[in-house]
Design a protein around this motif. Structure first.
Motif, PDB file in Angstrom:
ATOM      1  N   THR A  49      40.564  -1.620  42.520  1.00  0.00           N
ATOM      2  CA  THR A  49      38.626  -1.308  42.884  1.00  0.00           C
ATOM      3  C   THR A  49      38.246   0.456  41.936  1.00  0.00           C
ATOM      4  O   THR A  49      37.221  -0.292  42.323  1.00  0.00           O
ATOM      5  CB  THR A  49      39.329  -0.803  44.670  1.00  0.00           C
ATOM      6  OG1 THR A  49      40.537  -1.492  44.970  1.00  0.00           O
ATOM      7  CG2 THR A  49      37.994  -0.767  45.083  1.00  0.00           C
ATOM      8  N   LEU A  50      39.026   1.276  42.274  1.00  0.00           N
ATOM      9  CA  LEU A  50      38.398   1.838  41.381  1.00  0.00           C
ATOM     10  C   LEU A  50      38.000   1.301  39.524  1.00  0.00           C
ATOM     11  O   LEU A  50      36.543   1.878  39.347  1.00  0.00           O
ATOM     12  CB  LEU A  50      39.106   3.296  41.141  1.00  0.00           C
ATOM     13  CG  LEU A  50      39.449   3.941  42.134  1.00  0.00           C
ATOM     14  CD1 LEU A  50      40.294   5.555  42.044  1.00  0.00           C
ATOM     15  CD2 LEU A  50      38.190   4.323  43.427  1.00  0.00           C
ATOM     16  N   ALA A  51      38.503   0.370  39.300  1.00  0.00           N
ATOM     17  CA  ALA A  51      37.947   0.054  38.321  1.00  0.00           C
ATOM     18  C   ALA A  51      36.873  -1.145  38.337  1.00  0.00           C
ATOM     19  O   ALA A  51      35.635  -0.574  37.271  1.00  0.00           O
ATOM     20  CB  ALA A  51      38.817  -0.847  37.492  1.00  0.00           C
ATOM     21  N   ALA A  60      35.902   8.616  45.891  1.00  0.00           N
ATOM     22  CA  ALA A  60      36.896   9.279  46.253  1.00  0.00           C
ATOM     23  C   ALA A  60      38.484   8.923  46.344  1.00  0.00           C
ATOM     24  O   ALA A  60      38.050   7.451  48.126  1.00  0.00           O
ATOM     25  CB  ALA A  60      36.493  10.588  47.294  1.00  0.00           C
ATOM     26  N   VAL A  61      40.017   9.495  46.951  1.00  0.00           N
ATOM     27  CA  VAL A  61      40.637   8.844  47.534  1.00  0.00           C
ATOM     28  C   VAL A  61      41.600  10.186  47.644  1.00  0.00           C
ATOM     29  O   VAL A  61      41.309  10.729  47.132  1.00  0.00           O
ATOM     30  CB  VAL A  61      41.507   7.783  46.075  1.00  0.00           C
ATOM     31  CG1 VAL A  61      43.168   7.449  46.664  1.00  0.00           C
ATOM     32  CG2 VAL A  61      40.954   6.830  45.774  1.00  0.00           C
ATOM     33  N   ILE A  62      42.399  10.301  49.202  1.00  0.00           N
ATOM     34  CA  ILE A  62      43.200  11.137  49.407  1.00  0.00           C
ATOM     35  C   ILE A  62      44.164  10.218  49.331  1.00  0.00           C
ATOM     36  O   ILE A  62      44.803   9.333  49.859  1.00  0.00           O
ATOM     37  CB  ILE A  62      42.558  11.252  51.084  1.00  0.00           C
ATOM     38  CG1 ILE A  62      41.090  12.078  50.423  1.00  0.00           C
ATOM     39  CG2 ILE A  62      43.737  12.127  50.868  1.00  0.00           C
ATOM     40  CD1 ILE A  62      41.375  12.453  51.859  1.00  0.00           C
ATOM     41  N   GLU A  63      44.956  11.033  48.527  1.00  0.00           N
ATOM     42  CA  GLU A  63      46.359  10.386  48.309  1.00  0.00           C
ATOM     43  C   GLU A  63      47.462  10.698  49.218  1.00  0.00           C
ATOM     44  O   GLU A  63      47.970  11.641  49.095  1.00  0.00           O
ATOM     45  CB  GLU A  63      47.272  10.119  47.312  1.00  0.00           C
ATOM     46  CG  GLU A  63      46.373   9.259  45.553  1.00  0.00           C
ATOM     47  CD  GLU A  63      47.921   8.105  46.171  1.00  0.00           C
ATOM     48  OE1 GLU A  63      48.192   7.556  46.894  1.00  0.00           O
ATOM     49  OE2 GLU A  63      47.180   6.901  46.360  1.00  0.00           O
ATOM     50  N   ILE A  82      40.748  12.756  42.170  1.00  0.00           N
ATOM     51  CA  ILE A  82      41.288  12.262  43.661  1.00  0.00           C
ATOM     52  C   ILE A  82      42.080  13.486  44.421  1.00  0.00           C
ATOM     53  O   ILE A  82      42.995  14.835  43.641  1.00  0.00           O
ATOM     54  CB  ILE A  82      42.641  11.733  42.556  1.00  0.00           C
ATOM     55  CG1 ILE A  82      41.824  10.176  41.118  1.00  0.00           C
ATOM     56  CG2 ILE A  82      43.994  11.405  43.316  1.00  0.00           C
ATOM     57  CD1 ILE A  82      41.586   9.498  41.654  1.00  0.00           C
ATOM     58  N   ILE A  83      42.256  13.453  45.940  1.00  0.00           N
ATOM     59  CA  ILE A  83      43.616  14.456  46.154  1.00  0.00           C
ATOM     60  C   ILE A  83      44.741  14.329  46.827  1.00  0.00           C
ATOM     61  O   ILE A  83      44.967  12.907  47.351  1.00  0.00           O
ATOM     62  CB  ILE A  83      42.480  14.601  48.356  1.00  0.00           C
ATOM     63  CG1 ILE A  83      40.937  15.316  47.270  1.00  0.00           C
ATOM     64  CG2 ILE A  83      42.772  16.037  48.556  1.00  0.00           C
ATOM     65  CD1 ILE A  83      41.146  16.570  46.785  1.00  0.00           C
ATOM     66  N   GLN A  84      45.628  14.430  46.784  1.00  0.00           N
ATOM     67  CA  GLN A  84      47.204  14.023  46.573  1.00  0.00           C
ATOM     68  C   GLN A  84      46.957  15.002  47.672  1.00  0.00           C
ATOM     69  O   GLN A  84      47.345  16.867  47.969  1.00  0.00           O
ATOM     70  CB  GLN A  84      48.115  14.679  45.014  1.00  0.00           C
ATOM     71  CG  GLN A  84      49.435  14.588  46.095  1.00  0.00           C
ATOM     72  CD  GLN A  84      49.543  12.656  46.123  1.00  0.00           C
ATOM     73  OE1 GLN A  84      49.580  12.194  44.909  1.00  0.00           O
ATOM     74  NE2 GLN A  84      50.170  12.490  47.109  1.00  0.00           N
ATOM     75  N   ILE A  85      47.763  14.231  48.807  1.00  0.00           N
ATOM     76  CA  ILE A  85      48.581  15.617  49.884  1.00  0.00           C
ATOM     77  C   ILE A  85      49.982  15.321  49.452  1.00  0.00           C
ATOM     78  O   ILE A  85      50.458  14.280  50.023  1.00  0.00           O
ATOM     79  CB  ILE A  85      48.155  15.157  51.327  1.00  0.00           C
ATOM     80  CG1 ILE A  85      46.874  15.227  51.604  1.00  0.00           C
ATOM     81  CG2 ILE A  85      48.955  16.054  52.685  1.00  0.00           C
ATOM     82  CD1 ILE A  85      45.712  15.070  52.244  1.00  0.00           C
ATOM     83  N   GLN A 111      30.117   8.314  48.522  1.00  0.00           N
ATOM     84  CA  GLN A 111      29.631   7.364  49.689  1.00  0.00           C
ATOM     85  C   GLN A 111      30.640   6.762  50.211  1.00  0.00           C
ATOM     86  O   GLN A 111      30.458   6.699  50.922  1.00  0.00           O
ATOM     87  CB  GLN A 111      29.117   5.795  48.394  1.00  0.00           C
ATOM     88  CG  GLN A 111      27.238   6.361  48.218  1.00  0.00           C
ATOM     89  CD  GLN A 111      27.386   5.364  46.733  1.00  0.00           C
ATOM     90  OE1 GLN A 111      28.011   5.251  46.343  1.00  0.00           O
ATOM     91  NE2 GLN A 111      26.475   5.157  47.530  1.00  0.00           N
ATOM     92  N   LEU A 112      31.798   6.535  49.368  1.00  0.00           N
ATOM     93  CA  LEU A 112      33.349   6.387  50.426  1.00  0.00           C
ATOM     94  C   LEU A 112      34.672   6.584  49.801  1.00  0.00           C
ATOM     95  O   LEU A 112      35.126   7.003  48.965  1.00  0.00           O
ATOM     96  CB  LEU A 112      33.280   4.228  49.429  1.00  0.00           C
ATOM     97  CG  LEU A 112      34.663   3.866  50.051  1.00  0.00           C
ATOM     98  CD1 LEU A 112      34.782   3.279  51.656  1.00  0.00           C
ATOM     99  CD2 LEU A 112      35.001   2.448  49.055  1.00  0.00           C
ATOM    100  N   ILE A 113      34.866   7.237  50.446  1.00  0.00           N
ATOM    101  CA  ILE A 113      36.125   7.635  50.766  1.00  0.00           C
ATOM    102  C   ILE A 113      38.046   6.744  51.258  1.00  0.00           C
ATOM    103  O   ILE A 113      37.508   5.955  52.240  1.00  0.00           O
ATOM    104  CB  ILE A 113      36.620   9.321  51.420  1.00  0.00           C
ATOM    105  CG1 ILE A 113      35.648  10.367  51.245  1.00  0.00           C
ATOM    106  CG2 ILE A 113      38.245   9.385  51.295  1.00  0.00           C
ATOM    107  CD1 ILE A 113      35.806  11.466  52.318  1.00  0.00           C
TER     108      ILE A 113
END
Ligand SMILES: Nc1nc2c(ncn2[C@@H]2O[C@H](COP(=O)(O)OP(=O)(O)OP(=O)(O)O)[C@@H](O)[C@H]2O)c(=O)[nH]1
Ligand SMILES: [Mg+2]
Length: 220
Positions: A49-51, A60-63, A82-85, A111-113
């Motif tokens: 999706t990111l590609a 942005a992605v929250i992992e 990318i934020i890692q939790i 626009q999208l997380i």
């Protein structure tokens, strides 16, 4: 006593989730919460999706993971924040950890997380994070009966993705049974049948994302 405690936890989670949702809504940002068993293909789908949307959408992605930053590192090359939790043993993300992750994001530039929840079909379905849509991701090797066995997730989700359809010929997975089980639980929910390995069906997922962005009126 246990029951009261559980209610407090859920109430606290719900209040923060509502706050998160308002913060995103004020800025016209969409948030998806992707939920699946371990290994169903959440990170692989995020890679694709990111590609695909690189340079087109500000994502942005929250992992969410119990431990390690392996998935965050897989997503690093695509240019999104990318934020890692790490939940340190916790089997799901909650709305407070998402609010903390927001502190590391420039919300005015998104626009999208997309949230990758901890691999688990049960607990993540019970915790609202403030997302607009929960997405249930199931993969073929898990079996076609998952909607019946884990109904809450399928009832709560806005869309279902069936991944690893390339493996159907090697299993006893019946698409017809799967579709019927889903219909019994959630009559109108879109079901996207994809393979991240072959790329089959991915365009339906990409179009679905664009349709949500358009419907919500997300600013450019
Ligand atoms: N055959 C096949 N394998 C796939 C497909 N999508 C992903 N995989 C493989 O499935 C394995 C697990 O994929 P991940 O994307 O890491 O799964 P995940 O849901 O993020 O896993 P956790 O974060 O551990 O819960 C990897 O070896 C992928 O290459 C697919 O469409 N077909
Ligand atoms: Mg993953």
């Amino acid at each position: 006593m246990d029951i009261v405690l559980m209610k407090n936890v859920l109430d606290r989670n719900q209040n923060k989730a509502d706050e998160n949702r308002s913060r995103l809504s004020e800025r016209g940002i969409l948030m998806f919460n992707i939920i699946s068993s371990p290994g169903a293909g959440k990170t692989t789908l995020l890679e694709k999706t990111l590609a695909h949307f690189s340079g087109v959408l500000k994502i942005a992605v929250i992992e969410g993971d119990i431990t390690t930053d392996r998935d965050a590192r897989r997503l690093q090359p695509f240019g999104s924040k990318i934020i890692q939790i790490n939940t340190e043993g916790g089997c799901h993300l909650d709305s407070h950890s998402i609010a903390k992750a927001f502190e590391h994001l420039d919300l005015d530039k998104l626009q999208l997380i997309m949230v990758e929840n901890v691999g688990n079909l049960i607990c993540p379905a019970e915790f609202d994070l403030g997302e607009n849509h929960k997405i249930a991701l199931i993969s073929v090797p898990e079996g076609d009966d998952k909607p019946v066995k884990y109904p809450l997730l399928f009832r709560e989700s806005s869309a279902i993705i069936l991944n690893k359809t390339d493996l159907i010929p090697y299993t006893n997975f019946s698409l017809e049974r799967f579709r019927n089980y889903v219909r019994e639980l959630n009559g109108s929910i879109p079901v996207m049948e994809i393979s991240c390995t072959t790329g089959s069906g991915l365009s339906v997922w990409f179009d679905w994302i664009l349709a949500q962005i358009k419907e919500k009126g997300v600013p450019e």
